[in-house]
Design a protein around this motif. Structure first.
Motif, short mmCIF file in Angstrom:
data_model
loop_
_atom_site.label_atom_id
_atom_site.label_comp_id
_atom_site.label_asym_id
_atom_site.label_seq_id
_atom_site.Cartn_x
_atom_site.Cartn_y
_atom_site.Cartn_z
N LYS A 26 -31.47 37.89 54.65
CA LYS A 26 -31.31 38.17 56.08
C LYS A 26 -30.92 36.90 56.84
O LYS A 26 -30.07 36.95 57.73
CB LYS A 26 -32.58 38.77 56.66
N ASP A 27 -31.54 35.78 56.49
CA ASP A 27 -31.19 34.51 57.13
C ASP A 27 -29.72 34.17 56.87
O ASP A 27 -29.01 33.72 57.77
CB ASP A 27 -32.09 33.37 56.63
N LEU A 28 -29.27 34.36 55.64
CA LEU A 28 -27.88 34.09 55.29
C LEU A 28 -26.95 35.02 56.07
O LEU A 28 -25.91 34.60 56.58
CB LEU A 28 -27.67 34.26 53.79
N GLU A 29 -27.30 36.28 56.16
CA GLU A 29 -26.48 37.24 56.90
C GLU A 29 -26.39 36.85 58.38
O GLU A 29 -25.30 36.88 58.98
CB GLU A 29 -27.08 38.64 56.77
N ILE A 30 -27.50 36.46 58.97
CA ILE A 30 -27.51 36.04 60.37
C ILE A 30 -26.64 34.79 60.55
O ILE A 30 -25.84 34.70 61.49
CB ILE A 30 -28.96 35.78 60.84
N LYS A 31 -26.75 33.86 59.63
CA LYS A 31 -25.94 32.63 59.68
C LYS A 31 -24.45 32.97 59.59
O LYS A 31 -23.63 32.44 60.35
CB LYS A 31 -26.35 31.69 58.55
N GLN A 32 -24.09 33.86 58.67
CA GLN A 32 -22.69 34.24 58.50
C GLN A 32 -22.16 34.96 59.74
O GLN A 32 -21.02 34.72 60.16
CB GLN A 32 -22.51 35.10 57.26
N LEU A 33 -22.97 35.83 60.32
CA LEU A 33 -22.55 36.53 61.54
C LEU A 33 -22.36 35.55 62.69
O LEU A 33 -21.39 35.65 63.45
CB LEU A 33 -23.57 37.60 61.91
N ARG A 34 -23.27 34.59 62.82
CA ARG A 34 -23.15 33.58 63.87
C ARG A 34 -21.88 32.75 63.68
O ARG A 34 -21.14 32.50 64.63
CB ARG A 34 -24.38 32.66 63.85
N GLU A 35 -21.61 32.34 62.45
CA GLU A 35 -20.40 31.57 62.16
C GLU A 35 -19.14 32.38 62.43
O GLU A 35 -18.17 31.87 62.98
CB GLU A 35 -20.42 31.07 60.72
N ALA A 36 -19.16 33.66 62.05
CA ALA A 36 -18.00 34.52 62.30
C ALA A 36 -17.77 34.68 63.81
O ALA A 36 -16.63 34.66 64.27
CB ALA A 36 -18.20 35.88 61.64
N PHE A 37 -18.85 34.83 64.54
CA PHE A 37 -18.74 34.96 66.00
C PHE A 37 -18.16 33.68 66.61
O PHE A 37 -17.24 33.73 67.43
CB PHE A 37 -20.11 35.27 66.60
N GLU A 38 -18.69 32.53 66.20
CA GLU A 38 -18.20 31.25 66.72
C GLU A 38 -16.73 31.03 66.34
O GLU A 38 -15.94 30.55 67.14
CB GLU A 38 -19.08 30.10 66.21
N GLN A 39 -16.39 31.40 65.11
CA GLN A 39 -15.00 31.28 64.66
C GLN A 39 -14.10 32.19 65.49
O GLN A 39 -13.02 31.80 65.90
CB GLN A 39 -14.91 31.63 63.18
N GLY A 40 -14.57 33.40 65.75
CA GLY A 40 -13.81 34.33 66.59
C GLY A 40 -13.60 33.80 67.99
O GLY A 40 -12.53 33.94 68.56
N GLN A 41 -14.63 33.15 68.53
CA GLN A 41 -14.49 32.56 69.85
C GLN A 41 -13.47 31.42 69.84
O GLN A 41 -12.64 31.31 70.73
CB GLN A 41 -15.83 32.02 70.35
N ALA A 42 -13.52 30.60 68.80
CA ALA A 42 -12.57 29.49 68.69
C ALA A 42 -11.15 30.00 68.56
O ALA A 42 -10.22 29.50 69.20
CB ALA A 42 -12.93 28.60 67.50
N VAL A 43 -10.95 31.02 67.73
CA VAL A 43 -9.62 31.61 67.55
C VAL A 43 -9.16 32.26 68.85
O VAL A 43 -7.99 32.14 69.23
CB VAL A 43 -9.62 32.61 66.38
N GLY A 44 -10.06 32.91 69.55
CA GLY A 44 -9.72 33.52 70.84
C GLY A 44 -9.30 32.47 71.86
O GLY A 44 -8.38 32.69 72.65
N THR A 45 -9.96 31.32 71.83
CA THR A 45 -9.60 30.23 72.73
C THR A 45 -8.20 29.73 72.42
O THR A 45 -7.40 29.49 73.32
CB THR A 45 -10.62 29.08 72.61
N VAL A 46 -7.90 29.57 71.13
CA VAL A 46 -6.55 29.14 70.72
C VAL A 46 -5.53 30.15 71.23
O VAL A 46 -4.51 29.78 71.81
CB VAL A 46 -6.46 29.01 69.17
N ARG A 47 -5.81 31.44 71.02
CA ARG A 47 -4.88 32.48 71.46
C ARG A 47 -4.66 32.40 72.97
O ARG A 47 -3.52 32.45 73.44
CB ARG A 47 -5.43 33.86 71.09
N ASP A 48 -5.73 32.26 73.73
CA ASP A 48 -5.60 32.22 75.19
C ASP A 48 -4.76 31.04 75.65
O ASP A 48 -3.89 31.18 76.53
CB ASP A 48 -6.98 32.16 75.84
N VAL A 49 -4.98 29.87 75.06
CA VAL A 49 -4.22 28.68 75.44
C VAL A 49 -2.74 28.86 75.08
O VAL A 49 -1.86 28.59 75.91
CB VAL A 49 -4.80 27.42 74.76
N VAL A 50 -2.47 29.31 73.88
CA VAL A 50 -1.09 29.47 73.43
C VAL A 50 -0.36 30.52 74.28
O VAL A 50 0.77 30.30 74.70
CB VAL A 50 -1.02 29.81 71.93
#
Length: 171
Positions: A34-58
């Protein structure tokens, strides 16, 4: 009988210890999963935010550059009568061959063999051809802008995704 009871009691204790150990191990593994799953979900969310920021700027920069390209193109087209005057229109006769070759180049096809009729006037004013050519260049610049920004978006998104995967603790 006393030996049998001692053995029985030892066996029961060993069984209880085994069961408690199995339950604790199962609980620990479930908790770790469960800890690993939570960590992976958090990382995926943060990665999605970073990619979304790139998209918005571009996209923002793409739209702004696109607006400038079309505004500049429109201004250039408006200036055609200033640079190609009616006297220049009268002095320059565009031939059918010019028109055939221009249209073939625009379509990226070979025009076919030249013909005697290609030497004749096409009936198209130099200023009209200049306006079309200026508009074509504007479209070309807009397409280049789109491709350049798409390539940038792909590179930056790829970098964000790979940095998130390669950062410490993300293996």
């Amino acid at each position: 009988m006393k030996t049998f009871n001692t053995w029985l009691l030892g066996l029961i204790c060993a069984g209880l210890i085994f069961c408690v150990g199995a339950l604790c191990g199962s609980w620990y593994e479930t908790r770790a999963a469960k800890d690993l799953e939570i960590k992976q979900l958090r990382e995926a969310f943060e990665q999605g935010q970073a990619v979304g920021t790139v998209r918005d700027v571009v996209v923002t920069e793409f739209v702004e550059r696109e607006r400038i390209i079309y505004k500049t193109g429109k201004t250039i087209t408006k200036e055609v009568p200033v640079y190609v005057t009616p006297d220049a229109d009268a002095a320059c006769t565009l031939t059918r061959g010019f028109v055939r070759l221009h249209d073939a180049a625009a379509a990226n096809v070979l025009p076919g063999p030249a013909e005697p009729a290609d030497a004749g006037p096409a009936g198209i004013a130099l200023s009209a051809a200049t306006g079309v050519i200026a508009d074509n260049y504007t479209t070309c610049h807009a397409t280049r802008n789109q491709l350049t920004n798409l390539q940038r978006w792909v590179r930056e998104t790829h970098a964000k995704v790979n940095n998130a995967k390669g950062s410490p603790g993300n293996e």
